[in-house]
Write a protein that holds these residues in place. Structure first.
Motif, PDB file in Angstrom:
ATOM      1  N   PHE A 248       0.835  -1.200   0.000  1.00 44.82           N
ATOM      2  CA  PHE A 248       0.000   0.000   0.000  1.00 44.82           C
ATOM      3  C   PHE A 248       0.870   1.250   0.000  1.00 44.82           C
ATOM      4  N   ARG A 249       0.873   1.955  -1.148  1.00 45.03           N
ATOM      5  CA  ARG A 249       1.759   3.108  -1.313  1.00 45.03           C
ATOM      6  C   ARG A 249       1.003   4.415  -1.542  1.00 45.03           C
ATOM      7  N   ALA A 250      -0.324   4.328  -1.649  1.00 45.64           N
ATOM      8  CA  ALA A 250      -1.159   5.513  -1.836  1.00 45.64           C
ATOM      9  C   ALA A 250      -2.389   5.377  -0.950  1.00 45.64           C
ATOM     10  N   THR A 251      -2.961   6.517  -0.559  1.00 45.80           N
ATOM     11  CA  THR A 251      -4.183   6.431   0.247  1.00 45.80           C
ATOM     12  C   THR A 251      -5.315   5.807  -0.554  1.00 45.80           C
ATOM     13  N   TRP A 252      -5.211   5.843  -1.915  1.00 44.84           N
ATOM     14  CA  TRP A 252      -6.241   5.206  -2.744  1.00 44.84           C
ATOM     15  C   TRP A 252      -6.473   3.769  -2.293  1.00 44.84           C
ATOM     16  N   VAL A 253      -5.409   3.034  -1.990  1.00 47.42           N
ATOM     17  CA  VAL A 253      -5.543   1.642  -1.568  1.00 47.42           C
ATOM     18  C   VAL A 253      -5.419   1.494  -0.046  1.00 47.42           C
ATOM     19  N   ALA A 254      -4.613   2.348   0.586  1.00 51.49           N
ATOM     20  CA  ALA A 254      -4.469   2.270   2.042  1.00 51.49           C
ATOM     21  C   ALA A 254      -5.763   2.647   2.752  1.00 51.49           C
ATOM     22  N   ASN A 255      -6.628   3.390   2.065  1.00 55.44           N
ATOM     23  CA  ASN A 255      -7.906   3.763   2.673  1.00 55.44           C
ATOM     24  C   ASN A 255      -8.871   2.594   2.813  1.00 55.44           C
ATOM     25  N   LYS A 256      -8.455   1.404   2.405  1.00 52.47           N
ATOM     26  CA  LYS A 256      -9.226   0.227   2.782  1.00 52.47           C
ATOM     27  C   LYS A 256      -9.397   0.182   4.296  1.00 52.47           C
ATOM     28  N   ALA A 257      -8.441   0.745   5.005  1.00 53.50           N
ATOM     29  CA  ALA A 257      -8.570   0.840   6.461  1.00 53.50           C
ATOM     30  C   ALA A 257      -9.778   1.668   6.860  1.00 53.50           C
ATOM     31  N   VAL A 258     -10.083   2.689   6.058  1.00 49.00           N
ATOM     32  CA  VAL A 258     -11.265   3.525   6.312  1.00 49.00           C
ATOM     33  C   VAL A 258     -12.527   2.785   5.894  1.00 49.00           C
ATOM     34  N   TYR A 259     -12.517   2.252   4.664  1.00 47.45           N
ATOM     35  CA  TYR A 259     -13.711   1.599   4.127  1.00 47.45           C
ATOM     36  C   TYR A 259     -14.182   0.469   5.027  1.00 47.45           C
ATOM     37  N   ARG A 260     -13.238  -0.362   5.467  1.00 49.91           N
ATOM     38  CA  ARG A 260     -13.605  -1.612   6.122  1.00 49.91           C
ATOM     39  C   ARG A 260     -13.906  -1.457   7.609  1.00 49.91           C
ATOM     40  N   THR A 261     -13.585  -0.288   8.193  1.00 51.05           N
ATOM     41  CA  THR A 261     -13.833  -0.095   9.640  1.00 51.05           C
ATOM     42  C   THR A 261     -14.885   0.963   9.931  1.00 51.05           C
ATOM     43  N   ARG A 262     -15.297   1.719   8.933  1.00 51.47           N
ATOM     44  CA  ARG A 262     -16.157   2.884   9.163  1.00 51.47           C
ATOM     45  C   ARG A 262     -17.470   2.521   9.844  1.00 51.47           C
ATOM     46  N   MET A 263     -17.973   1.318   9.601  1.00 52.96           N
ATOM     47  CA  MET A 263     -19.245   0.916  10.180  1.00 52.96           C
ATOM     48  C   MET A 263     -19.111   0.444  11.627  1.00 52.96           C
ATOM     49  N   ALA A 264     -17.870   0.440  12.137  1.00 57.45           N
ATOM     50  CA  ALA A 264     -17.642   0.024  13.520  1.00 57.45           C
ATOM     51  C   ALA A 264     -17.313   1.188  14.445  1.00 57.45           C
ATOM     52  N   ILE A 265     -16.877   2.311  13.883  1.00 57.30           N
ATOM     53  CA  ILE A 265     -16.332   3.401  14.693  1.00 57.30           C
ATOM     54  C   ILE A 265     -17.443   4.294  15.244  1.00 57.30           C
ATOM     55  N   ALA A 266     -17.301   4.648  16.504  1.00 57.81           N
ATOM     56  CA  ALA A 266     -18.291   5.480  17.193  1.00 57.81           C
ATOM     57  C   ALA A 266     -18.249   6.916  16.684  1.00 57.81           C
ATOM     58  N   ASP A 267     -19.375   7.592  16.756  1.00 56.14           N
ATOM     59  CA  ASP A 267     -19.384   9.030  16.497  1.00 56.14           C
ATOM     60  C   ASP A 267     -18.424   9.693  17.482  1.00 56.14           C
ATOM     61  N   GLY A 268     -17.531  10.535  16.958  1.00 53.82           N
ATOM     62  CA  GLY A 268     -16.525  11.168  17.813  1.00 53.82           C
ATOM     63  C   GLY A 268     -15.322  10.283  18.082  1.00 53.82           C
ATOM     64  N   GLY A 269     -15.307   9.086  17.515  1.00 52.82           N
ATOM     65  CA  GLY A 269     -14.192   8.169  17.712  1.00 52.82           C
ATOM     66  C   GLY A 269     -13.033   8.476  16.786  1.00 52.82           C
ATOM     67  N   GLU A 270     -12.082   7.535  16.716  1.00 57.23           N
ATOM     68  CA  GLU A 270     -10.876   7.780  15.922  1.00 57.23           C
ATOM     69  C   GLU A 270     -10.401   6.501  15.244  1.00 57.23           C
ATOM     70  N   LEU A 271      -9.942   6.657  14.013  1.00 53.15           N
ATOM     71  CA  LEU A 271      -9.238   5.610  13.289  1.00 53.15           C
ATOM     72  C   LEU A 271      -7.816   6.090  13.051  1.00 53.15           C
ATOM     73  N   LEU A 272      -6.848   5.323  13.522  1.00 51.69           N
ATOM     74  CA  LEU A 272      -5.439   5.604  13.241  1.00 51.69           C
ATOM     75  C   LEU A 272      -4.952   4.615  12.192  1.00 51.69           C
TER      76      LEU A 272
END
Length: 438
Positions: free
Chosen positions: A279-303
């Motif tokens: 993973f060398r671009a956020t285009w593909v590294a953002n799988k971290a965003v796509y695949r966890t977004r439905m788990a994260i609390a409002d006001g929470g954080e994804l690192l």
């Protein structure tokens, strides 16, 4: 129907190699192939190397070559950056470089037909009213192949519900118009309405396109499903082989059962690591965003710890688009898309702006290896120094799942976000309302 499959708590490499050999033999019998003179292998690109698809491709290449076939490989990279020779060696081992061909999504495609706007509108419930031109890799659709073997990993996906099957053709080998129309349609329909559904609107369009325009191909799908073992290692748990849609559904049902982690309540903080060699671009590294977004609390954080990330887009024009607009909400993107020519010119890049946004619900913090604080903050993310992130959340120490840090902080750690989907039970229930498959 699926030709054959194997499901087990672990399927080792020798067993998979047996199934690869059986695939070749049954392809000849079932598809009426007298002799395999020219064979095309279509594996994913390097961003899915963790699924073992590289060594599977190498094994098939040598088996078929030794049997007298002229074998070629096209990584189904879509608009991702083509592999370097070193990438190809790392992923495909001893397959000769001259036998591996880079897909050219701009100039290397042939127009086969169009999925009409009326069909797209029907499948999206009236949300999208544009046609999707079917432009596919010229080498694939105009040259004579005795057999085409698609190899891939079925896992939850933000555009198609689950990755692989005919995604290899229509995304992996698609042209600019096809990539743009389909990605933007998925963004309008809603990323959380796509994730983990067996049949999404865009996949319905691809299924129609496959039936209309690719029915003459003698091709077969080899699909794998993976899961974590007790040691936190990804292992193969399913292999599915066949040439029809049921082969996809068999694998997707297994992924649905194995690759979705459900939470009773939203998670306050998730730490996700994206491997530097994939993973060398956020285009593909953002799988971290796509695949966890439905788990994260409002006001929470994804690192997102991404040592290999050095750019935003896989292509310069997408990188420019991200830097200009940032990762913004669906509503903002759709409003701008109506008037901004650069957004309209590369709608797959525009869709990425939506997919990479938290919609203002939670903080996305990046620890990249080769982007600056200024870069990260300019697109709407927060920044953390990668060395600081690695020291605090050391991948050698962290374990997948819940971790309590020395100062008492509780985080949920994910070592391979691209291998699954994480969501609350409530979010999954809402998503299920959009399922098109009965």
């Amino acid at each position: 129907m699926t030709w054959f499959k194997r499901e087990a708590s672990i399927i080792d490499r020798p067993k998979i190699e047996e199934m690869l050999l059986r695939t070749v033999a049954e392809s000849r019998e079932r598809l009426g192939i007298e002799r395999l003179n020219r064979v095309l292998l279509l594996p994913p690109d390097i961003t899915r190397a963790h699924a073992g698809v590289g060594w599977m491709t190498e094994f098939l290449y040598h088996h078929l070559t030794e049997a007298g076939a002229d074998v070629h490989v096209i990584p189904t990279l879509g608009q991702h950056v083509p592999h370097t020779p070193d990438d190809n060696t790392w992923m495909f081992g001893s397959v000769p470089e001259e036998k591996i061909h880079a897909h050219d999504w701009k100039n290397g495609v042939t127009h086969l037909g169009t999925i009409e706007a009326e069909f797209v509108k029907e499948k999206t419930g009236g949300l999208v009213d544009w046609e999707i031109p079917i432009d596919l890799n010229t080498m694939t659709v105009t040259e004579d192949w005795d057999l085409i073997i698609n190899i891939g990993h079925v896992v939850p996906h933000e555009v198609l519900g689950f990755a692989n099957h005919n995604k290899n053709y229509f995304i992996g080998l698609g042209g600019k118009r096809l990539l743009g129309g389909s990605h933007m349609a998925s963004a309008v329909y809603g990323i959380e309405n796509n994730l983990g559904n067996l049949l999404t609107p865009v996949r319905a369009c691809f299924n129609e396109a496959e039936e209309r325009y690719l029915g003459h191909l003698k091709d077969v799908y080899i699909q794998v499903v993976m899961d974590y073992n007790h040691d936190g290692e990804l292992i193969h748990t399913g292999v599915y082989v066949g040439d029809d849609l049921e082969t996809y559904y068999d694998a997707a049902r297994a992924s649905l059962a194995q690759n979705i982690t459900q939470f009773d309540k939203p998670v306050k903080k998730i730490v996700a690591v994206m491997q530097a060699d994939e993973f060398r671009a956020t285009w593909v590294a953002n799988k971290a965003v796509y695949r966890t977004r439905m788990a994260i609390a409002d006001g929470g954080e994804l690192l997102v710890i991404a040592r290999g990330v050095e750019r935003f887009g896989e292509q310069p024009e997408v990188d420019d688009l991200v830097r200009k607009y940032g990762y913004i909400s669906q509503a903002e993107v759709l409003e701008l898309f109506a008037t901004q020519e650069d957004m309209q010119d590369i709608p797959h890049g525009t869709a990425h702006l939506v997919h990479g946004s938290s919609e203002g619900r939670f903080t996305i913090r990046y620890a990249p290896g080769k982007l600056t604080r200024e870069d990260i903050e300019s697109v709407g993310y927060e920044y953390m120094d990668v060395n600081e992130a690695l020291n605090r959340y050391n991948p050698e120490v962290m374990r997948d799942g819940w971790n309590t840090m020395p100062d008492g902080e509780e985080v949920f750690y994910i070592s391979t976000p691209s291998a699954g989907l994480w969501a609350t039970k409530d979010k999954l229930a809402q998503r299920a309302d959009h399922e098109m498959h009965s």
